[in-house]
Design a protein around this motif. Structure first.
Motif, PDB file in Angstrom:
ATOM      1  N   LYS A 132       0.824  -1.205   0.000  1.00 45.14           N
ATOM      2  CA  LYS A 132       0.000   0.000   0.000  1.00 45.14           C
ATOM      3  C   LYS A 132       0.859   1.257   0.000  1.00 45.14           C
ATOM      4  O   LYS A 132       0.506   2.248  -0.637  1.00 45.14           O
ATOM      5  CB  LYS A 132      -0.957  -0.001   1.173  1.00 45.14           C
ATOM      6  N   ALA A 133       1.983   1.222   0.691  1.00 43.37           N
ATOM      7  CA  ALA A 133       2.885   2.379   0.676  1.00 43.37           C
ATOM      8  C   ALA A 133       3.420   2.606  -0.740  1.00 43.37           C
ATOM      9  O   ALA A 133       3.469   3.741  -1.218  1.00 43.37           O
ATOM     10  CB  ALA A 133       4.032   2.179   1.661  1.00 43.37           C
ATOM     11  N   ALA A 134       3.801   1.530  -1.431  1.00 41.21           N
ATOM     12  CA  ALA A 134       4.295   1.666  -2.804  1.00 41.21           C
ATOM     13  C   ALA A 134       3.189   2.192  -3.721  1.00 41.21           C
ATOM     14  O   ALA A 134       3.421   3.094  -4.536  1.00 41.21           O
ATOM     15  CB  ALA A 134       4.809   0.322  -3.316  1.00 41.21           C
ATOM     16  N   GLY A 135       1.988   1.663  -3.584  1.00 41.55           N
ATOM     17  CA  GLY A 135       0.864   2.141  -4.390  1.00 41.55           C
ATOM     18  C   GLY A 135       0.516   3.587  -4.091  1.00 41.55           C
ATOM     19  O   GLY A 135       0.162   4.356  -4.987  1.00 41.55           O
ATOM     20  N   SER A 136       0.631   3.976  -2.835  1.00 38.65           N
ATOM     21  CA  SER A 136       0.306   5.351  -2.473  1.00 38.65           C
ATOM     22  C   SER A 136       1.350   6.322  -3.015  1.00 38.65           C
ATOM     23  O   SER A 136       1.010   7.446  -3.383  1.00 38.65           O
ATOM     24  CB  SER A 136       0.169   5.505  -0.960  1.00 38.65           C
ATOM     25  N   VAL A 137       2.608   5.890  -3.083  1.00 32.90           N
ATOM     26  CA  VAL A 137       3.636   6.750  -3.685  1.00 32.90           C
ATOM     27  C   VAL A 137       3.341   6.941  -5.172  1.00 32.90           C
ATOM     28  O   VAL A 137       3.506   8.035  -5.715  1.00 32.90           O
ATOM     29  CB  VAL A 137       5.054   6.181  -3.449  1.00 32.90           C
ATOM     30  N   PHE A 138       2.860   5.897  -5.819  1.00 34.22           N
ATOM     31  CA  PHE A 138       2.448   6.015  -7.222  1.00 34.22           C
ATOM     32  C   PHE A 138       1.286   7.012  -7.331  1.00 34.22           C
ATOM     33  O   PHE A 138       1.299   7.913  -8.175  1.00 34.22           O
ATOM     34  CB  PHE A 138       2.055   4.648  -7.776  1.00 34.22           C
ATOM     35  N   ALA A 139       0.290   6.883  -6.450  1.00 31.94           N
ATOM     36  CA  ALA A 139      -0.836   7.818  -6.435  1.00 31.94           C
ATOM     37  C   ALA A 139      -0.363   9.229  -6.106  1.00 31.94           C
ATOM     38  O   ALA A 139      -0.844  10.210  -6.673  1.00 31.94           O
ATOM     39  CB  ALA A 139      -1.887   7.364  -5.417  1.00 31.94           C
ATOM     40  N   PHE A 140       0.595   9.322  -5.192  1.00 31.95           N
ATOM     41  CA  PHE A 140       1.170  10.611  -4.801  1.00 31.95           C
ATOM     42  C   PHE A 140       1.789  11.288  -6.019  1.00 31.95           C
ATOM     43  O   PHE A 140       1.590  12.481  -6.255  1.00 31.95           O
ATOM     44  CB  PHE A 140       2.225  10.374  -3.718  1.00 31.95           C
ATOM     45  N   HIS A 141       2.516  10.516  -6.806  1.00 32.73           N
ATOM     46  CA  HIS A 141       3.134  11.054  -8.014  1.00 32.73           C
ATOM     47  C   HIS A 141       2.063  11.554  -8.988  1.00 32.73           C
ATOM     48  O   HIS A 141       2.191  12.638  -9.568  1.00 32.73           O
ATOM     49  CB  HIS A 141       4.027  10.005  -8.685  1.00 32.73           C
ATOM     50  N   ILE A 142       1.001  10.771  -9.147  1.00 32.18           N
ATOM     51  CA  ILE A 142      -0.103  11.193 -10.018  1.00 32.18           C
ATOM     52  C   ILE A 142      -0.712  12.491  -9.482  1.00 32.18           C
ATOM     53  O   ILE A 142      -0.996  13.416 -10.249  1.00 32.18           O
ATOM     54  CB  ILE A 142      -1.177  10.088 -10.113  1.00 32.18           C
ATOM     55  N   GLY A 143      -0.889  12.580  -8.166  1.00 31.74           N
ATOM     56  CA  GLY A 143      -1.428  13.795  -7.546  1.00 31.74           C
ATOM     57  C   GLY A 143      -0.533  14.998  -7.763  1.00 31.74           C
ATOM     58  O   GLY A 143      -1.011  16.109  -8.009  1.00 31.74           O
ATOM     59  N   GLN A 144       0.784  14.785  -7.683  1.00 30.18           N
ATOM     60  CA  GLN A 144       1.717  15.883  -7.910  1.00 30.18           C
ATOM     61  C   GLN A 144       1.639  16.385  -9.353  1.00 30.18           C
ATOM     62  O   GLN A 144       1.666  17.586  -9.607  1.00 30.18           O
ATOM     63  CB  GLN A 144       3.157  15.446  -7.590  1.00 30.18           C
ATOM     64  N   GLU A 145       1.526  15.450 -10.279  1.00 32.52           N
ATOM     65  CA  GLU A 145       1.394  15.823 -11.689  1.00 32.52           C
ATOM     66  C   GLU A 145       0.073  16.539 -11.929  1.00 32.52           C
ATOM     67  O   GLU A 145       0.008  17.508 -12.677  1.00 32.52           O
ATOM     68  CB  GLU A 145       1.497  14.584 -12.584  1.00 32.52           C
ATOM     69  N   ALA A 146      -0.996  16.066 -11.294  1.00 31.03           N
ATOM     70  CA  ALA A 146      -2.323  16.676 -11.482  1.00 31.03           C
ATOM     71  C   ALA A 146      -2.347  18.105 -10.965  1.00 31.03           C
ATOM     72  O   ALA A 146      -3.025  18.959 -11.526  1.00 31.03           O
ATOM     73  CB  ALA A 146      -3.388  15.841 -10.789  1.00 31.03           C
ATOM     74  N   LYS A 147      -1.594  18.372  -9.867  1.00 27.09           N
ATOM     75  CA  LYS A 147      -1.560  19.727  -9.312  1.00 27.09           C
ATOM     76  C   LYS A 147      -1.003  20.718 -10.330  1.00 27.09           C
ATOM     77  O   LYS A 147      -1.350  21.880 -10.319  1.00 27.09           O
ATOM     78  CB  LYS A 147      -0.679  19.779  -8.057  1.00 27.09           C
TER      79      LYS A 147
END
Length: 185
Positions: free
Chosen positions: A77-92
């Motif tokens: 879940k931590a690895a998946g959340s970092v992937f989601a985090f990256h997507i969130g950073q790009e979306a910002k």
């Protein structure tokens, strides 16, 4: 008649993946738990607590088996959340994405700025960990809400790991699981 996005038939069914976790056994089952937890963190609907039901036959006592499951699930879940985090950073950084989110049927930005984001603003990464400790609450909402507000990948990963393991511990404390439940009764 057009198929609505909100209709259950619109989204692909992932029952097969849940069944795969529920029947995962042996050391290969840990890989299945990792992948499932990774996918739950950023894309799949469903609950992460299902990993506690995996009948892994690892030759370990129940407490050790559950500890290994929680460790592997937390890492996934931590690895998946970092992937989601990256997507969130790009979306910002994407004005059109933010405009689309604000104008979407469910106003994702408004939802993200609700109670979950209030936890982030008030308690920082500890708030993320606390939000993720709530059993049966969608992880993805908390993860994406925090991903849009925060910037530190390592602290984000640590908070999601702690929250993910905390959630499994809370679930065990509240409900117990499988043969573990019988031992508690």
């Amino acid at each position: 008649m057009a198929l609505l996005v909100s209709e259950p038939g619109f989204w692909p069914q992932f029952d097969w993946l849940t069944r795969l976790v529920e029947t995962a056994t042996g050391w290969v089952g840990l890989g299945i738990i990792f992948v499932y937890s990774f996918l739950i963190a950023f894309a799949l609907p469903g609950v992460s607590e299902i990993v506690l039901l995996a009948p892994l036959d690892l030759g370990l006592p129940t407490w050790a088996k559950l500890s290994v499951i929680m460790l592997v699930s937390g890492l996934g879940k931590a690895a998946g959340s970092v992937f989601a985090f990256h997507i969130g950073q790009e979306a910002k950084q994407s004005g059109p994405v933010i405009r689309w989110m604000r104008n979407s049927r469910f106003n994702i930005i408004e939802l993200s700025e609700s109670a979950t984001v209030e936890l982030a603003r008030r308690f920082g990464y500890a708030g993320l960990a606390l939000a993720l400790c709530v059993p049966f609450f969608p992880d993805t909402l908390s993860i994406y809400a925090f991903a849009v507000l925060e910037r530190d990948y390592v602290r984000f990963a640590v908070a999601t790991f702690i929250g993910s393991v905390g959630r499994l511990l809370v679930t065990l404390g509240l409900f117990g699981v499988g043969s573990f439940t019988i031992g508690l009764l």
